[in-house]
Design a protein around this motif. Structure first.
Motif, PDB file in Angstrom:
ATOM      1  N   VAL A   1       0.831  -1.209   0.000  1.00  0.00           N
ATOM      2  CA  VAL A   1       0.000   0.000   0.000  1.00  0.00           C
ATOM      3  C   VAL A   1       0.866   1.259   0.000  1.00  0.00           C
ATOM      4  CG1 VAL A   1      -1.714   1.327   1.324  1.00  0.00           C
ATOM      5  CG2 VAL A   1      -1.953  -1.151   1.105  1.00  0.00           C
ATOM      6  N   SER A   2       1.948   1.243   0.780  1.00  0.00           N
ATOM      7  CA  SER A   2       2.843   2.405   0.843  1.00  0.00           C
ATOM      8  C   SER A   2       3.450   2.710  -0.523  1.00  0.00           C
ATOM      9  CB  SER A   2       3.965   2.168   1.860  1.00  0.00           C
ATOM     10  OG  SER A   2       3.453   2.015   3.152  1.00  0.00           O
ATOM     11  N   LEU A   3       3.904   1.672  -1.209  1.00  0.00           N
ATOM     12  CA  LEU A   3       4.539   1.871  -2.511  1.00  0.00           C
ATOM     13  C   LEU A   3       3.538   2.299  -3.575  1.00  0.00           C
ATOM     14  CD1 LEU A   3       6.920  -1.200  -2.325  1.00  0.00           C
ATOM     15  CD2 LEU A   3       7.641   1.194  -2.396  1.00  0.00           C
TER      16      LEU A   3
ATOM     17  N   CYS B   1       1.748   6.869  -6.820  1.00  0.00           N
ATOM     18  CA  CYS B   1       0.680   7.766  -7.294  1.00  0.00           C
ATOM     19  C   CYS B   1       1.141   9.218  -7.231  1.00  0.00           C
ATOM     20  CB  CYS B   1      -0.575   7.590  -6.439  1.00  0.00           C
ATOM     21  SG  CYS B   1      -1.530   6.109  -6.799  1.00  0.00           S
ATOM     22  N   PHE B   2       1.688   9.610  -6.090  1.00  0.00           N
ATOM     23  CA  PHE B   2       2.136  10.993  -5.917  1.00  0.00           C
ATOM     24  C   PHE B   2       3.377  11.282  -6.752  1.00  0.00           C
ATOM     25  CE2 PHE B   2      -0.432  10.556  -2.012  1.00  0.00           C
ATOM     26  CZ  PHE B   2      -1.220  11.677  -2.149  1.00  0.00           C
ATOM     27  N   LEU B   3       4.258  10.294  -6.873  1.00  0.00           N
ATOM     28  CA  LEU B   3       5.466  10.507  -7.675  1.00  0.00           C
ATOM     29  C   LEU B   3       5.125  10.758  -9.141  1.00  0.00           C
ATOM     30  CD1 LEU B   3       8.600  10.529  -7.654  1.00  0.00           C
ATOM     31  CD2 LEU B   3       8.504   8.138  -8.350  1.00  0.00           C
TER      32      LEU B   3
ATOM     33  N   ALA C   1      10.321  13.226  -1.087  1.00  0.00           N
ATOM     34  CA  ALA C   1      10.156  12.804   0.307  1.00  0.00           C
ATOM     35  C   ALA C   1       8.680  12.816   0.708  1.00  0.00           C
ATOM     36  CB  ALA C   1      10.957  13.721   1.225  1.00  0.00           C
ATOM     37  N   SER C   2       7.949  13.820   0.240  1.00  0.00           N
ATOM     38  CA  SER C   2       6.513  13.897   0.531  1.00  0.00           C
ATOM     39  C   SER C   2       5.767  12.708  -0.061  1.00  0.00           C
ATOM     40  CB  SER C   2       5.924  15.201  -0.020  1.00  0.00           C
ATOM     41  OG  SER C   2       6.531  16.320   0.586  1.00  0.00           O
ATOM     42  N   SER C   3       6.170  12.287  -1.255  1.00  0.00           N
ATOM     43  CA  SER C   3       5.538  11.120  -1.889  1.00  0.00           C
ATOM     44  C   SER C   3       5.744   9.863  -1.046  1.00  0.00           C
ATOM     45  CB  SER C   3       6.112  10.905  -3.294  1.00  0.00           C
ATOM     46  OG  SER C   3       5.874  12.006  -4.126  1.00  0.00           O
TER      47      SER C   3
ATOM     48  N   GLY D   1      -0.066   3.315   4.221  1.00  0.00           N
ATOM     49  CA  GLY D   1       0.238   1.939   4.605  1.00  0.00           C
ATOM     50  C   GLY D   1       0.014   1.689   6.087  1.00  0.00           C
ATOM     51  N   ILE D   2       0.419   2.637   6.931  1.00  0.00           N
ATOM     52  CA  ILE D   2       0.241   2.503   8.382  1.00  0.00           C
ATOM     53  C   ILE D   2      -1.241   2.449   8.749  1.00  0.00           C
ATOM     54  CG2 ILE D   2       0.535   3.711  10.590  1.00  0.00           C
ATOM     55  CD1 ILE D   2       3.225   4.751   9.466  1.00  0.00           C
TER      56      ILE D   2
END
Length: 312
Positions: free
Chosen positions: A105-107, A112-114, A146-148, A156-157
């Motif tokens: 989920v984190s990746l 998406c943001f990247l 870094a924000s992405s 993910g958390i």
């Protein structure tokens, strides 16, 4: 005694996507081949961008981050699937399942943001070429990347915390080849409607908002490209943008199909097929479509090969 009887009651069972028929054995071998290509291609991309100083630009820095995310994403799901298929032991511990959910989920969220950041980078480079060095200096690009990563990790958390809070009774068979949140929710005997509503809102923020920024950026880019007087410049800009839009279309389309459909409309077979596409196939296609077609990357690759031959 069968392997199911040897698993702990807290373990989940990954049903996988392959049986041991000749056709499925061939498909499994094909997946391993795709995994190998994705592993080598993305690793090579990262190394090329790191080693060649000509590629130390914002666009290639963002490409290296995309390759890193794809590399981590495919390594989150395929090795466990291959291990389970080869050994015939399909179980996964709760800790292993939650680890898969967190990284997966984190990746997905970070990518998406990247992709939106990469669209903004092309918008700034093409529409504001004189101001581009200041618009995408090292501090700004580092902050955006870094924000992405941070926003993806936060998502993910949240998903890990939610799935840990649910009770699972009855069947513990996950109709997927990895621990996917929608497949896991279907096993819960707790009311998950509130979480599903929040997850939908989260998907809007994590998928539709970056997609909207990407569409706006490329709409302006296309308008600017059409107005270009230089035919060579127009061709170069269109080539870069077309590659990016192809990656964006594949990624966002598959992700929205999985995570923005109502639970009642879900089909395990469809979910497996689409999940396979963007967790296995897309990480291989991204460097081939977006990176190795790029002249800068091709020159860097030739340079590395030339150095290798000269040493022999």
């Amino acid at each position: 005694m069968e392997w199911e009887n040897r698993t702990f009651s807290s373990d989940f069972i990954l049903m996988g996507i392959f049986s041991h028929t000749p056709t499925h054995i061939f498909l499994f071998s094909l997946v391993l081949g795709i995994f190998t290509v994705a592993l080598l291609a993305n690793t090579l991309m990262i190394l090329l961008i790191y080693l060649d100083t000509r590629l130390h630009t914002p666009m290639y820095f963002l490409l290296s981050q995309l390759s890193l995310m794809d590399l981590m994403l495919i390594c989150t799901t395929v090795p466990k699937m291959a291990c389970n298929y080869s050994s015939g032991r399909r179980f996964i511990s709760v800790a292993g399942c939650e680890a898969q959910i967190f990284f997966y989920v984190s990746l997905l969220g970070a990518e998406c943001f990247l992709l939106a950041v990469m669209a903004y980078d092309r918008y700034a480079a093409i529409c504001y070429p004189l101001q581009y060095p200041s618009l995408m200096n090292w501090k700004i690009r580092g902050l955006l990347v870094a924000s992405s990563w941070i926003l993806g990790a936060f998502d993910g958390i949240v998903d890990v915390a939610a799935t840990l809070s649910f009770s699972y009774c009855g069947s513990r068979e996950i109709a997927q080849f990895f621990c996917d949140v929608p497949a896991l929710l279907s096993l819960s005997c707790t009311d998950t409607s509130t979480f599903e509503t929040l997850a939908f809102i989260c998907c809007v923020l994590m998928l539709l908002f970056p997609l909207l920024l990407t569409v706006i950026s490329y709409t302006r880019v296309i308008v600017a490209v059409i107005r270009m007087s230089s035919g060579e410049g127009r061709h170069k800009a269109f080539t870069t943008c077309t590659s990016h839009l192809l990656v964006v279309g594949m990624y966002y389309g598959a992700a929205m199909f999985i995570y923005m459909r109502p639970t009642s409309n879900r089909s395990p077979t469809q979910d497996k097929m689409v999940s396979s596409f963007y967790t296995i196939l897309t990480p291989m296609l991204n460097p081939l479509i977006y990176s190795f077609r790029n002249k800068g990357v091709a020159k860097a690759f030739s340079k590395v090969l030339g150095k290798g031959k000269s040493r022999e």
